[in-house]
Design a protein around this motif. Structure first.
Motif, PDB file in Angstrom:
ATOM      1  N   THR A 102       0.920  -1.128   0.111  1.00 57.17           N
ATOM      2  CA  THR A 102      -0.020  -0.028   0.058  1.00 57.17           C
ATOM      3  C   THR A 102       1.003   1.330   0.094  1.00 57.17           C
ATOM      4  OG1 THR A 102      -1.847  -1.191   1.306  1.00 57.17           O
ATOM      5  CG2 THR A 102      -1.744   1.175   1.430  1.00 57.17           C
ATOM      6  N   LEU A 103       1.791   1.269   0.838  1.00 61.75           N
ATOM      7  CA  LEU A 103       2.893   2.608   0.947  1.00 61.75           C
ATOM      8  C   LEU A 103       3.384   2.709  -0.466  1.00 61.75           C
ATOM      9  CD1 LEU A 103       4.463   4.617   2.455  1.00 61.75           C
ATOM     10  CD2 LEU A 103       5.975   2.732   2.822  1.00 61.75           C
ATOM     11  N   ARG A 104       3.884   1.673  -1.133  1.00 63.01           N
ATOM     12  CA  ARG A 104       4.387   2.104  -2.460  1.00 63.01           C
ATOM     13  C   ARG A 104       3.427   2.196  -3.495  1.00 63.01           C
ATOM     14  NH1 ARG A 104       7.794  -4.020  -2.025  1.00 63.01           N
ATOM     15  NH2 ARG A 104       9.680  -3.020  -0.542  1.00 63.01           N
ATOM     16  N   ALA A 105       2.343   1.752  -3.438  1.00 62.86           N
ATOM     17  CA  ALA A 105       1.394   2.197  -4.362  1.00 62.86           C
ATOM     18  C   ALA A 105       0.637   3.646  -4.099  1.00 62.86           C
ATOM     19  CB  ALA A 105       0.115   1.196  -4.202  1.00 62.86           C
ATOM     20  N   VAL A 106       0.721   4.069  -2.975  1.00 65.29           N
ATOM     21  CA  VAL A 106       0.143   5.431  -2.586  1.00 65.29           C
ATOM     22  C   VAL A 106       1.366   6.503  -3.250  1.00 65.29           C
ATOM     23  CG1 VAL A 106       0.146   6.977  -0.603  1.00 65.29           C
ATOM     24  CG2 VAL A 106      -1.129   4.910  -0.825  1.00 65.29           C
ATOM     25  N   LEU A 107       2.790   6.118  -2.718  1.00 64.32           N
ATOM     26  CA  LEU A 107       3.783   7.049  -3.429  1.00 64.32           C
ATOM     27  C   LEU A 107       3.940   7.154  -4.771  1.00 64.32           C
ATOM     28  CD1 LEU A 107       6.326   6.340  -0.399  1.00 64.32           C
ATOM     29  CD2 LEU A 107       4.818   8.358  -0.817  1.00 64.32           C
ATOM     30  N   GLU A 108       3.927   5.958  -5.480  1.00 65.64           N
ATOM     31  CA  GLU A 108       3.839   6.121  -6.776  1.00 65.64           C
ATOM     32  C   GLU A 108       2.645   6.784  -7.226  1.00 65.64           C
ATOM     33  OE1 GLU A 108       6.005   5.092  -9.019  1.00 65.64           O
ATOM     34  OE2 GLU A 108       7.315   3.912  -7.773  1.00 65.64           O
ATOM     35  N   ARG A 109       1.480   6.665  -6.824  1.00 67.72           N
ATOM     36  CA  ARG A 109       0.249   7.335  -7.377  1.00 67.72           C
ATOM     37  C   ARG A 109       0.513   8.856  -7.025  1.00 67.72           C
ATOM     38  NH1 ARG A 109      -2.974   8.809 -10.920  1.00 67.72           N
ATOM     39  NH2 ARG A 109      -5.085   9.356 -10.036  1.00 67.72           N
ATOM     40  N   ALA A 110       1.027   9.318  -5.867  1.00 67.09           N
ATOM     41  CA  ALA A 110       1.497  10.758  -5.605  1.00 67.09           C
ATOM     42  C   ALA A 110       2.316  11.058  -6.563  1.00 67.09           C
ATOM     43  CB  ALA A 110       1.923  10.729  -4.097  1.00 67.09           C
ATOM     44  N   HIS A 111       3.452  10.344  -6.948  1.00 67.37           N
ATOM     45  CA  HIS A 111       4.260  10.888  -7.961  1.00 67.37           C
ATOM     46  C   HIS A 111       3.646  11.003  -9.269  1.00 67.37           C
ATOM     47  CE1 HIS A 111       7.728  10.500 -11.025  1.00 67.37           C
ATOM     48  NE2 HIS A 111       8.263  11.294  -9.776  1.00 67.37           N
ATOM     49  N   GLU A 112       2.779  10.183  -9.508  1.00 65.15           N
ATOM     50  CA  GLU A 112       2.036  10.363 -11.003  1.00 65.15           C
ATOM     51  C   GLU A 112       1.082  11.550 -10.833  1.00 65.15           C
ATOM     52  OE1 GLU A 112      -1.590   7.895 -13.267  1.00 65.15           O
ATOM     53  OE2 GLU A 112      -0.497   6.855 -11.555  1.00 65.15           O
ATOM     54  N   LEU A 113       0.490  11.688  -9.979  1.00 59.29           N
ATOM     55  CA  LEU A 113      -0.435  13.046  -9.690  1.00 59.29           C
ATOM     56  C   LEU A 113       0.380  14.154  -9.859  1.00 59.29           C
ATOM     57  CD1 LEU A 113      -2.837  11.940  -6.694  1.00 59.29           C
ATOM     58  CD2 LEU A 113      -3.530  12.510  -9.337  1.00 59.29           C
ATOM     59  N   ALA A 114       1.505  14.411  -9.145  1.00 58.51           N
ATOM     60  CA  ALA A 114       2.143  15.368  -9.200  1.00 58.51           C
ATOM     61  C   ALA A 114       2.764  15.741 -10.566  1.00 58.51           C
ATOM     62  CB  ALA A 114       3.483  15.369  -8.281  1.00 58.51           C
ATOM     63  N   GLY A 115       2.948  14.715 -11.256  1.00 55.12           N
ATOM     64  CA  GLY A 115       3.509  15.126 -12.846  1.00 55.12           C
ATOM     65  C   GLY A 115       2.367  15.259 -13.744  1.00 55.12           C
ATOM     66  N   GLU A 116       1.163  14.737 -13.554  1.00 53.06           N
ATOM     67  CA  GLU A 116       0.099  14.888 -14.643  1.00 53.06           C
ATOM     68  C   GLU A 116      -1.276  15.771 -14.485  1.00 53.06           C
ATOM     69  OE1 GLU A 116      -0.883  10.641 -15.307  1.00 53.06           O
ATOM     70  OE2 GLU A 116       1.090  10.306 -16.104  1.00 53.06           O
ATOM     71  N   SER A 117      -1.777  15.271 -13.103  1.00 53.85           N
ATOM     72  CA  SER A 117      -3.144  15.909 -13.117  1.00 53.85           C
ATOM     73  C   SER A 117      -3.578  16.728 -11.685  1.00 53.85           C
ATOM     74  CB  SER A 117      -4.126  14.863 -13.143  1.00 53.85           C
ATOM     75  OG  SER A 117      -4.059  13.668 -12.264  1.00 53.85           O
ATOM     76  N   TRP A 118      -2.396  16.903 -11.129  1.00 51.73           N
ATOM     77  CA  TRP A 118      -2.675  17.877  -9.795  1.00 51.73           C
ATOM     78  C   TRP A 118      -3.136  19.174 -10.147  1.00 51.73           C
ATOM     79  CZ3 TRP A 118      -3.488  16.559  -5.196  1.00 51.73           C
ATOM     80  CH2 TRP A 118      -3.263  17.501  -4.283  1.00 51.73           C
ATOM     81  N   ILE A 119      -4.372  19.427  -9.422  1.00 58.61           N
ATOM     82  CA  ILE A 119      -4.934  20.578  -9.377  1.00 58.61           C
ATOM     83  C   ILE A 119      -4.932  21.364  -8.140  1.00 58.61           C
ATOM     84  CG2 ILE A 119      -6.952  21.954 -10.311  1.00 58.61           C
ATOM     85  CD1 ILE A 119      -7.559  19.674 -12.107  1.00 58.61           C
ATOM     86  N   SER A 120      -4.247  22.639  -7.774  1.00 63.22           N
ATOM     87  CA  SER A 120      -4.361  23.155  -6.320  1.00 63.22           C
ATOM     88  C   SER A 120      -3.844  24.449  -6.689  1.00 63.22           C
ATOM     89  CB  SER A 120      -3.695  22.357  -5.508  1.00 63.22           C
ATOM     90  OG  SER A 120      -3.717  23.030  -4.322  1.00 63.22           O
ATOM     91  N   ALA A 121      -4.756  25.690  -6.536  1.00 65.28           N
ATOM     92  CA  ALA A 121      -4.260  26.630  -6.388  1.00 65.28           C
ATOM     93  C   ALA A 121      -3.307  27.174  -5.206  1.00 65.28           C
ATOM     94  CB  ALA A 121      -5.157  27.927  -6.574  1.00 65.28           C
ATOM     95  N   GLU A 122      -3.649  26.315  -3.996  1.00 69.95           N
ATOM     96  CA  GLU A 122      -3.296  26.776  -2.724  1.00 69.95           C
ATOM     97  C   GLU A 122      -1.657  25.748  -2.463  1.00 69.95           C
ATOM     98  OE1 GLU A 122      -4.277  26.479   2.128  1.00 69.95           O
ATOM     99  OE2 GLU A 122      -5.518  25.475   0.608  1.00 69.95           O
ATOM    100  N   TYR A 123      -1.827  24.744  -3.384  1.00 66.82           N
ATOM    101  CA  TYR A 123      -0.541  24.012  -3.155  1.00 66.82           C
ATOM    102  C   TYR A 123      -0.261  23.466  -4.776  1.00 66.82           C
ATOM    103  CZ  TYR A 123      -1.652  23.882   1.717  1.00 66.82           C
ATOM    104  OH  TYR A 123      -2.012  23.907   3.144  1.00 66.82           O
ATOM    105  N   PRO A 124       0.352  24.118  -5.393  1.00 70.31           N
ATOM    106  CA  PRO A 124       0.629  23.950  -6.771  1.00 70.31           C
ATOM    107  C   PRO A 124       1.967  22.988  -6.938  1.00 70.31           C
ATOM    108  CG  PRO A 124       1.542  26.049  -6.432  1.00 70.31           C
ATOM    109  CD  PRO A 124       0.799  25.775  -5.188  1.00 70.31           C
TER     110      PRO A 124
END
Length: 897
Positions: free
Chosen positions: A730-752
């Protein structure tokens, strides 16, 4: 039916459509079950073409004496299985009783008539009764005595039935109880589900004390690890009949993905969409929103627009008219007064509403006729929630589902690849039966039940109990209550069944409007955490579309006082949540290292802080910093902040890359990790939070000052949700998903997202890919050494701050320590820092030392020697951020650098 309305077209556009095709049902001859004569009559009336495959499997299992749970799609005929199982038992044993538990009063009211109709169709003259919170206590014993089938809510089972075990009628009912029906098992999750796990064990134990035994038949939506959840909930395994056995039919569902035009106010665009849905189509709809506040705001904007079109001018929203009768679209959420909630449900049932804007409260199986469209504001986190929401429509014919982009990264990912919707994780059953607060509440209840039922001196039970419960029960019975639970003991006194409701661990705050002649009108209830979002001092709180200004919050009395207000909108100005990990041996549950990455599952203290609020009045936006005395009419709040302190558990991730990053990068990493965790595990966003902070002291090779990211449960006492991060996969899947989000579809004006954020997450992923190694944090670097012998007590040093356990964890500054003759114990002299004072309060308060909790890593402690009244501070004390007037965590000043 297409939506071709002009204003919606200007703010929304369709990006994807798909159709879930209709399916024909497959029938099985029920004769293979060899049912009794009464059941054959019922089946002939209700299923003339036969039964579906999952119905036959479930009935075959329950008729052989198994406990059974159906986990199939909505509208698949689960209720008929309940009825046939009950008819078989009732027709073969005239003394048998059936208890049907429904999680909502409205569900019970609806199902009562269905039970009566089913028994009539079976040719059985057996009375059906219902007992819920609206049935007078004086009438309940009579209903209990005459009913062969009794419909009840879990709340009444807890507060009334099990609190009256000395009543002969209650004892007879439990002795004759043969079958317990539990509907909507997937709703028994989180705090409510954890309480229910103890409640169902108490029911089994009480029945055994009265000489009875019973079986269970249940129904649930599809969940992750269903069998594990069910066994934890009931305390015994069940035969689960899943979707693979389901042969029921379904109607066609057309789904549209709708995206908003950029730079348009989101809530306004949603209300325009709903208004046009009403104006341009003949749909009756349900609109699902994920927060209570948004539910009220959307319904309020719709109400204002309706008033403007009728009156030609803006209405403040107050008057003599009754919105529950007048409006065509109403909100629905938890926390309403009972009478208001039931009036909304009545209008839903009779079809006089065009629409309802609801939280997940209406995901449950309440049969709402006339609905043909479901509007989902935001993509649900789990397939369980998605299917439950979709299942509200298309029951009697084709349905329409309109999925509106909610503006976050999760929605963006699904809208970019719509087929992701089919692979959402199923809901996890969030039960944490090791929660000590919940355990102790039920230990108090069982102690009273044990006395009433005349149980043996020694504790015995036909069902296994969670770890730690029996010893906690024995401690309560012997009067040896642990210090951290004494406030619950005092609060529960001799009536824990009524003192502690099973819907929440946190105490509920009542919202009160004071009118003429000091008359008080109740405007619902909310928890402390909900109050931090909706009803903090100065906030504009909405109830049934109407706005009210919060003038005062009294934590001790659990009262929020309001006055009428115009339709303004407020948003709290919050500091980043401070997280205080408890890395002592007793505070740490598990710890792993992956190279430079340290992952620790531990107890944490959390401080949420509001320092003011923003206010929108039409096009004008105002900033209201605390204190607000005199700035807003009627509002009196003289403190510079409003806080909530609570204890829970969390998973703390520490890595050099986080320490090397600036505070904004660390805050963004924490926000993305939370999003990824929710994506992978499927918990609701309201249940988990994440924040970045710094360690305030050194433990093992965790260094003071090192920055960390902590994911934690927002439930007081914890449900251990974030402990899933200690599962390596689970830890590995979460961190990989976080890395994917940061590079692709992350949307946040407060935390870009930035290249620095992506780099930090990449380093965390690389470390997590290594083999883990267990970490022992039992020894602390620089442990305080007691320089003298003799007895001593750990205390909070004067000038430092702890949390007053009997005063809603309010911050309490210690000014002195002494032996209190009345308490016959050590006491602190000090003052509250954030509590709104009550009339007659003194500036100085006296509290017992064992009723003030230490904030790990922040509170300065020492050893107090009662014989000499000397205080020896612990070595290497953590800085007290209030005393030194500087922030320990990353705050707005740090974020601005």
């Amino acid at each position: 039916m297409s939506l071709s309305h002009s204003s919606s077209q200007s703010t929304w556009h369709t990006v994807w459509t798909e159709t879930r095709p209709a399916l024909a049902g497959t029938f099985v001859d029920p004769a293979i079950l060899d049912p009794g004569e009464a059941s054959r009559r019922l089946l002939a009336a209700r299923a003339p073409h036969g039964l579906y495959g999952h119905q036959v499997e479930a009935l075959a299992s329950t008729l052989t004496g198994d406990d059974v749970c159906l986990a199939t799609q909505t509208a698949s005929g689960k209720t008929l299985v309940f009825h046939v199982a009950a008819v078989e038992r009732l027709s073969r044993n005239p003394d048998a009783r059936v208890l049907a538990l429904y999680p909502l009063r409205a569900l019970g009211s609806e199902q009562e008539s269905r039970w009566r109709d089913a028994l009539d169709a079976a040719g059985l003259d057996i009375p059906v009764g219902r007992i819920d919170g609206h049935v007078r206590v004086s009438s309940r014993a009579r209903i209990l005595k005459r009913s062969g089938v009794l419909v009840m809510t879990p709340d009444v089972l807890h507060a009334w039935l099990l609190s009256n075990l000395s009543d002969p009628e209650v004892q007879k009912f439990l002795r004759d109880l043969s079958l317990v029906v539990v509907d909507e098992v997937h709703a028994y999750s989180g705090v409510f589900g954890t309480h229910a796990a103890f409640l169902l064990r108490r029911l089994q134990r009480a029945a055994a004390l009265c000489g009875g035994t019973h079986r269970y038949i249940a129904a649930s939506a599809t969940m992750a690890r269903e069998s594990e959840h069910i066994e934890t909930l009931f305390g015994r395994p069940m035969h689960v009949v899943g979707a693979e056995s389901d042969t029921s039919p379904r109607h066609e569902i057309e789904m549209s993905f709708e995206a908003p035009t950029p730079d348009v106010d989101f809530l306004t665009s949603v209300t325009e969409y709903l208004r046009d849905l009403v104006r341009d189509t003949d749909h009756r709809f349900i609109c699902f929103v994920d927060s209570r506040k948004s539910t009220e705001q959307i319904a309020s904007i719709l109400a204002r627009r309706a008033a403007e079109s009728e009156e030609g001018e803006e209405s403040c929203g107050h008057g003599d008219d009754d919105v529950l009768d007048r409006l065509d679209i109403l909100p629905f959420r938890a926390g309403y007064e009972d009478a208001d909630r039931e009036r909304i449900q009545a209008r839903l049932t009779d079809g006089t509403l065009r629409g309802v804007v609801s939280t997940s409260a209406l995901e449950l199986g309440l049969d709402i006729p006339h609905l043909s469209a479901a509007v989902l504001v935001g993509v649900p986190r789990s397939s369980t929630s998605l299917l439950q929401r979709i299942g509200r429509v298309g029951r009697n014919g084709p349905g329409r589902v309109l999925l509106l982009h909610g503006g976050d990264a999760h929605d963006e990912a699904v809208f970019n690849a719509p087929r992701r919707l089919r692979s959402l994780p199923f809901q996890e059953g969030a039960l944490y039966v090791e929660n000590r607060r919940v355990q102790f509440i039920h230990a108090l209840c069982i102690a009273r039940e044990h006395e009433q039922a005349g149980g043996a001196e020694e504790f015995s039970s036909p069902v296994p109990w969670p770890d730690g419960f029996v010893s906690l029960f024995e401690s309560e019975r012997l009067g040896q209550v642990p210090a951290d639970l004494q406030s619950l003991k005092l609060e529960g006194a001799d009536d824990p069944h009524h003192t502690f409701p099973i819907r929440d661990v946190e105490p509920q705050f009542k919202v009160e409007l004071r009118g003429a002649h000091r008359m008080v009108e109740s405007l619902g209830s909310l928890s402390h955490s909900q109050m931090m979002r909706e009803a903090y001092p100065g906030a504009v709180y909405y109830y049934l579309t109407r706005p009210y200004r919060v003038t005062a919050v009294y934590l001790d009395r659990r009262i929020v006082r309001v006055r009428e207000e115009k339709r303004y909108v407020t948003t709290p100005t919050c500091l980043p949540a401070q997280v205080f990990p408890n890395l002592t041996g007793e505070g740490t549950h598990r710890a792993l290292t992956f190279g430079d990455l340290t992952v620790i599952d531990c107890d944490v203290g959390v401080r949420e802080t509001i320092v003011g609020f923003g206010e929108r009045r039409g096009r004008n936006r105002l900033n209201r910093p605390y204190p607000v005395d005199g700035q807003v009419p009627g509002v009196r709040y003289s403190r510079d902040r409003f806080t909530r302190n609570f204890f829970t558990t969390g998973t703390v991730l520490t890595h050099p890359a986080l320490s090397d990053a600036d505070s904004r990068t660390a805050a963004t990493v924490s926000a993305i990790v939370r999003e990824a965790f929710l994506d992978v595990v499927g918990y609701e966003s309201r249940d988990v939070a994440c924040s970045s902070d710094r360690h305030r002291t050194s433990w093992g090779h965790v260094e003071k000052g090192a920055r960390f990211v902590a994911a934690y449960d927002v439930t007081y006492g914890s449900l251990r949700l974030t402990s899933r991060l200690l599962e390596v996969d689970t830890l590995r899947a979460v961190l990989e998903r976080a890395h994917e989000l940061a590079g692709e579809s992350w949307i946040s004006a407060e935390y870009p997202s930035t290249p620095e954020v992506v780099d930090v997450l990449r380093q965390l992923c690389d470390c997590a890919a290594r083999l883990p190694r267990p970490l022992d944090l039992s020894e602390r670097d620089g442990v305080a050494v007691d320089p003298r012998g003799g007895e001593s007590v750990q205390v909070i040093c004067p000038g430092s701050v702890g949390l007053a356990l009997d005063h809603a964890e309010a911050e309490f500054e210690v000014q002195g320590i002494y032996f209190h003759p009345s308490y016959q114990a050590l006491a602190y002299r000090g003052r509250f820092l954030t509590r709104t004072p009550l009339e007659g309060d003194r500036d100085i308060s006296i509290l017992r030392c064992d009723r003030v909790a230490v904030v790990p890593g922040e509170t300065r402690t020492g050893r107090y020697f009662p014989d000499t009244a000397e205080l020896v501070p612990d070595l290497d004390p953590a800085a007290d951020d209030r005393r030194r007037d500087r922030p320990v965590t990353d705050g707005p000043a740090a974020l601005a650098k």
